[in-house]
Design a protein around this motif. Structure first.
Motif, mmCIF file in Angstrom:
data_model
loop_
_atom_site.group_PDB
_atom_site.id
_atom_site.type_symbol
_atom_site.label_atom_id
_atom_site.label_comp_id
_atom_site.label_asym_id
_atom_site.label_seq_id
_atom_site.Cartn_x
_atom_site.Cartn_y
_atom_site.Cartn_z
ATOM 1 N N ALA A 1 -7.956 -11.484 121.507
ATOM 2 C CA ALA A 1 -8.700 -10.248 121.224
ATOM 3 C C ALA A 1 -9.953 -10.150 122.093
ATOM 4 N N LYS A 2 -10.603 -11.274 122.320
ATOM 5 C CA LYS A 2 -11.829 -11.268 123.117
ATOM 6 C C LYS A 2 -11.562 -11.343 124.616
ATOM 7 N N GLY A 3 -10.334 -11.722 125.001
ATOM 8 C CA GLY A 3 -10.079 -12.008 126.410
ATOM 9 C C GLY A 3 -10.898 -13.206 126.845
ATOM 10 N N ARG A 4 -11.046 -14.165 125.921
ATOM 11 C CA ARG A 4 -11.917 -15.306 126.186
ATOM 12 C C ARG A 4 -11.116 -16.448 126.787
ATOM 13 N N PRO A 5 -11.639 -17.091 127.842
ATOM 14 C CA PRO A 5 -10.889 -18.208 128.410
ATOM 15 C C PRO A 5 -10.731 -19.330 127.389
ATOM 16 N N PRO B 1 -16.495 -16.389 116.821
ATOM 17 C CA PRO B 1 -17.376 -16.092 117.944
ATOM 18 C C PRO B 1 -17.897 -14.667 117.780
ATOM 19 N N SER B 2 -18.814 -14.262 118.618
ATOM 20 C CA SER B 2 -19.309 -12.889 118.537
ATOM 21 C C SER B 2 -18.140 -11.919 118.748
ATOM 22 N N ALA B 3 -18.177 -10.806 118.011
ATOM 23 C CA ALA B 3 -17.037 -9.883 117.987
ATOM 24 C C ALA B 3 -17.112 -8.859 119.117
ATOM 25 N N ASN B 4 -17.065 -9.365 120.362
ATOM 26 C CA ASN B 4 -17.122 -8.494 121.536
ATOM 27 C C ASN B 4 -16.170 -9.044 122.585
ATOM 28 N N PRO B 5 -15.745 -8.200 123.539
ATOM 29 C CA PRO B 5 -14.949 -8.748 124.636
ATOM 30 C C PRO B 5 -15.765 -9.813 125.375
ATOM 31 N N LEU C 1 -21.835 -7.437 125.843
ATOM 32 C CA LEU C 1 -22.907 -7.412 124.845
ATOM 33 C C LEU C 1 -22.376 -7.769 123.460
ATOM 34 N N SER C 2 -23.137 -8.540 122.712
ATOM 35 C CA SER C 2 -22.740 -8.878 121.342
ATOM 36 C C SER C 2 -22.979 -7.689 120.418
ATOM 37 N N PRO C 3 -22.160 -7.563 119.355
ATOM 38 C CA PRO C 3 -22.300 -6.442 118.418
ATOM 39 C C PRO C 3 -23.299 -6.768 117.309
ATOM 40 N N SER D 1 -23.209 -15.329 134.245
ATOM 41 C CA SER D 1 -23.098 -13.938 133.818
ATOM 42 C C SER D 1 -22.464 -13.884 132.434
ATOM 43 N N HIS D 2 -23.185 -13.294 131.489
ATOM 44 C CA HIS D 2 -22.729 -13.231 130.099
ATOM 45 C C HIS D 2 -23.567 -12.135 129.457
ATOM 46 N N TYR D 3 -23.207 -11.702 128.264
ATOM 47 C CA TYR D 3 -24.013 -10.698 127.546
ATOM 48 C C TYR D 3 -24.284 -9.473 128.431
#
Ligand code: AMP
Ligand code: MG
Length: 317
Positions: free
Chosen positions: A51-55, A139-143, A147-149, A229-231
């Protein structure tokens, strides 16, 4: 589309049942909204990464109800117990040695022999943990990388088609992610600054607590929130601005900011600024601008956490 739930016992109970059935539920914490799934269920954890596209090398924080629940999953040294007694429930994540009989999915901890645990203070998160009866990877509910929600609407906009429910608890009171403290080595190290500061930890432990401000090797990060690069909003971010240049939106701080700036805190209050940070960046992340210029925020207390997020938001992508 995800259903928005109200934080009544009945609706939180419905969310808890969905979690036990392996579904994903976004819920508020005192820091940001989390994307929750049963941490002991490999498929639920895999769905969080998808859902997050997180590695998948980027481990998740696992939320538990209290210290005894944490002790089922991790080895709590005397130091860890002291920190937990002082700051849990609260905005602090501890990276601890994983117990050999730990039931948390290996995927959630990215195959590491450590586990990141947190006891959230928000009463909706507490109620949900109690009713679900399982540890929640959240984890934070964002791609990934964005940016975190800090409001239910942010989650619905970003991940509305990927979660079953979003429990709407209004805006998150702190607004930046938890402090991540590694207690794996002799020297405690902050991997991500947050509302619990190095000074507070150092005072409790009576020893220096280093903050690792460096960034990680993108291919094998030890704590991937530290990726350069994040957030990041969609627009480029320019730091240390005094005023907006042509085509820029201005994010201000303090009483000296221009009247037309969106101001993190006109009073210069860092707590108010942290709570506003992600919602204001979202508001300014609008194609009618070419970039977001940000005025300086003092590098003290919560200001360190704010500046950490802003530096990563401004980093080359
Ligand atoms: P998020 O889940 O997006 O709030 O971010 C969680 C943060 O905790 C990231 O920076 C992770 O890399 C970090 N983290 C989670 N588990 C571990 C671990 N076992 N060791 C080090 N950092 C971790
Ligand atoms: Mg995150």
């Amino acid at each position: 589309m995800a259903r928005r739930l109200q934080p009544t016992l009945g609706e939180i109970g419905e969310a808890a049942r969905a979690l036990r059935a392996g579904k994903l539920v976004a819920f508020p914490t005192e820091t940001v909204y989390g994307l929750g799934g049963d941490a002991t269920n490999d498929r639920a954890v895999a769905a969080i990464f998808a859902a997050k596209g997180r590695p998948s090398f980027n481990p998740l924080i696992v939320h538990v109800l209290n210290i005894p629940a944490a002790a089922q999953h991790a080895e709590l040294s005397a130091k860890a117990q002291a920190v937990a007694r002082k700051f849990w429930p609260g905005p602090l994540t501890l990276v601890l040695p994983r117990r050999r009989d730990c039931k948390i999915s290996l995927l959630a901890t990215a195959g590491l022999d450590s586990v990141a645990l947190r006891v959230p203070a928000h009463n909706i998160a507490q109620t949900l943990l109690m009713m679900a009866g399982v540890p929640l990877a959240a984890p934070s509910a964002n791609p990934s990388g964005r940016l975190s929600p800090t409001e239910a609407d942010h989650v619905l906009a970003d991940l509305g088609d990927k979660v079953e429910y979003v429990i709407d608890g209004g805006p998150c009171p702190i607004g930046v992610e938890s402090t991540v403290l590694s207690l794996l080595d002799d020297c405690p190290r902050i991997l991500r600054p947050g509302a619990v500061t190095a000074e507070q930890l150092s005072e409790l432990l009576q020893e220096p607590v280093a903050t690792e401000t460096g960034t990680e090797d993108a291919n094998a990060p030890r704590s991937p929130g530290r990726l350069l690069s994040h957030y990041a909003p969609s627009l480029p971010v320019r730091l240390n601005a005094i005023a907006a240049e042509a085509g820029e939106a201005l994010l201000g701080f303090g009483p000296g900011a221009p009247r037309d700036a969106v101001n993190l805190s006109a009073a210069g209050d860092l707590q108010e600024a942290a709570a506003n940070l992600f919602a204001m960046l979202r508001k300014l992340d609008d194609p009618r601008y070419r970039a977001i210029a940000v005025m300086p925020v003092p590098e003290t207390g919560l200001g360190r956490a704010i500046n950490d997020r802003l530096r990563r938001a401004a980093a080359a992508r």
